[in-house]
Structure formats: structure tokens, C-alpha cells
Design a protein around this motif. Structure first.
Motif: not given
Length: 300
Positions: A17, A50, A53-54
Motif C-alpha cells: 500500500s 495493480r 484495489k491492491h
């Protein structure tokens, strides 16, 4: 390549992240993104991809992460080593010991220690056991080495090296013809003793007292060397440290005589300031003494 960029890359890989890495490193997310882009441009690879969303490391990213973590580890080790070197050069250990240890034993011990830790500084003081205990209690020394526990103490201590005390006489003394004498024979001779407060004196008087002997003709002397010279001149006898007379015996200046049924074995005792154990330098020194000296003959 800036090592700080590897830190950014490692944190992003750890948290998967950009946002969490930014929080951890107290940076903005754009700054994190910029650092990752600069690394990718430098190596010509893509480090993250990607997935929804990670983010996940690419194959190239995984390879670089291994090197980045190793570089960061080496950088930390280098910093720690340099800091320790700096601390060693700044730290001073104050040792107070009796004359036997200070003159005949401690120099070899410190020589061996300083080969491994060359920048540690020492201040060495020579005193008697009573004064060393007093100095230790008032906090003016870090380490004390005494030849006897001259009074009951609540201080923590470790047995240091040990030795056999020796009765010495002039080389032409009549006792040289005997294999041993009795402790009571000592009463007929002028006897040289160290000053009151000395660990050596405490041990000698204690052992003679246990044997029922109280000396009548005693002369106090401030150091071992003076005692040996007086004995060599035939002016009396004494019981002294085996370390203090090693050279005199080798050069046949004095002779030793066994005393029947008199225990003359003794330990030196190590006192140290436990509050200083938080210092790595001090901890290294105490560990060295424990490992190499306690209960043993001194290093050669």
C-alpha cells in the motif's frame, strides 16, 4: 541510487500500500509514488502491478526487494558498528584494584581486552580493599577488584582469579633446609605485613587466627615490593601473593617455605556497577572478565 528510496520501496512492498507506507514514513503519498517511479526509471522495470484495489510485486520487484532489504540491513549494521566505535572512544571505565591485581594481573587482562576493543579508555587506581569498597559504595569507581571481603557487605560480587599465598624467607634462612614449618614457628620471626585495610593482610591474619596464632613482632609496609626487599635482606619473613614474587623466585632472590596445615588459598573478588550494564562497552568488559578470568589464572 539513494538508500532512502530503497526504504520507501521496502515499506510499500511490506504493506502492499502506498498510503500505509506514506503514513509509516511520515511522507505524502505523491512523494512515495515519485520515489517508486524514480526507482523504476533507474532500473527500467515495473515494480508493482495493480490487482483490483491492491498492489502486488512484479517478478522484477521481488528480485529487487531481496537486494534492497540486504542493502538496508547492511546499512543498519554499518551505522551500529560506527556508533559503537564512537561510544567506545568516548566511554571511560574506572577500575580500582589492590596492588597485586593492579601491578601483576590487570595489565595482561587489559592488553587482551584492548586487542578486541582498542578504543575503550581505562582509568586505573591502586588502593587497598577497604578503600576500594568505600569508593564503590560512593560511586566514584565502576569496577573494584579486591583481595578479600574485609567486612560483610550487601554488595554483589563475583570470585575473580585465585592464588596460593606463599611464605617467603631470605635464600640463606635456616628454614630453607626444611620441607615445611608449623604455623607456630612464625611467632619467633620478625614478620612484615601490609597496612590495615589491605586484602592480603586480612587473609593472612584471618588464617593465622584460625590456626591459633597471633604474631608479636609485626612491621607494616605499604606495598609488596618493599616487603620482598626486606625479606631478601634477611630482616624478617612474610606471607605474600604468588604473583608478586614470581620474578624474585625465578632470580633466586627469596625462597618459599610450606606451612603445615595452613590454608593459604584465596580469591580476588570483582565488584561492578550494575547500573552501567546498559552500556554495551561496559557490558562487553564485564562479560570478558567473567568468561576469561573468573576462577582462573590470569591471561598470559
Amino acid at each position: 541510487m539513494n538508500i532512502e528510496r530503497f526504504k520507501v520501496f521496502s515499506k510499500v512492498a511490506q504493506f502492499k500500500s502506498f498510503t500505509r507506507a506514506a503514513d509509516e514514513l511520515f511522507m505524502t503519498q505523491p512523494a512515495i509514488s515519485k520515489n517508486i517511479k524514480l526507482i523504476e526509471d533507474f532500473y527500467g522495470v515495473v515494480l508493482f502491478r495493480r490487482i483490483g484495489k491492491h498492489i502486488e510485486l512484479t517478478e522484477a520487484g521481488n528480485k529487487l526487494l531481496q537486494f534492497a532489504n540486504e542493502i538496508l540491513k547492511l546499512a543498519d549494521e554499518a551505522k551500529e558498528a560506527l556508533n559503537e566505535d564512537k561510544l567506545q572512544s568516548e566511554e571511560k571505565i574506572v577500575i580500582s584494584s589492590g596492588s597485586t591485581v593492579g601491578v601483576y594481573i590487570l595489565p595482561e587482562v587489559l592488553k587482551s581486552f584492548l586487542k578486541k576493543y582498542p578504543k575503550v579508555q581505562f582509568t586505573i587506581e591502586i588502593s587497598n580493599a577497604q578503600k576500594i569498597l568505600d569508593e564503590f559504595v560512593d560511586g566514584s569507581i565502576d569496577v573494584g577488584i579486591i583481595g578479600a571481603l574485609v567486612h560483610k557487605t550487601s554488595l554483589k560480587y563475583l570470585p575473580f582469579i585465585s592464588e596460593e599465598l606463599k611464605l617467603i624467607v631470605a635464600k640463606h634462612h635456616p628454614w630453607c633446609q626444611k620441607s615445611e614449618i608449623s604455623a607456630s614457628d612464625l611467632k619467633s620471626q620478625p614478620f612484615f605485613l601490609r597496612e590495615k585495610g589491605s586484602g592480603l593482610r586480612y587473609v593472612v591474619e584471618e588464617r593465622l587466627r584460625k590456626a591459633g596464632i597471633e604474631l608479636d613482632n609485626v612491621t607494616e609496609m605499604p606495598n609488596n615490593e618493599a616487603i620482598v626487599k626486606l625479606v631478601e635482606a634477611g630482616l624478617g619473613v612474610s606471607i605474600v601473593s604468588e604473583y608478586a614474587i614470581a620474578e624474585d623466585l625465578e632470580l633466586n632472590r627469596v625462597k618459599t617455605v610450606k606451612i603445615k596445615n595452613l590454608d593459604l588459598h584465596r580469591y580476588f573478588y570483582l565488584l561492578y556497577n550494575e547500573e552501567k550494564m546498559s552500556s554495551k562497552t561496559f557490558n562487553n568488559f564485564i562479560d570478558y572478565l567473567r568468561t576469561n578470568c573468573t576462577g582462573k589464572k590470569p591471561l598470559k
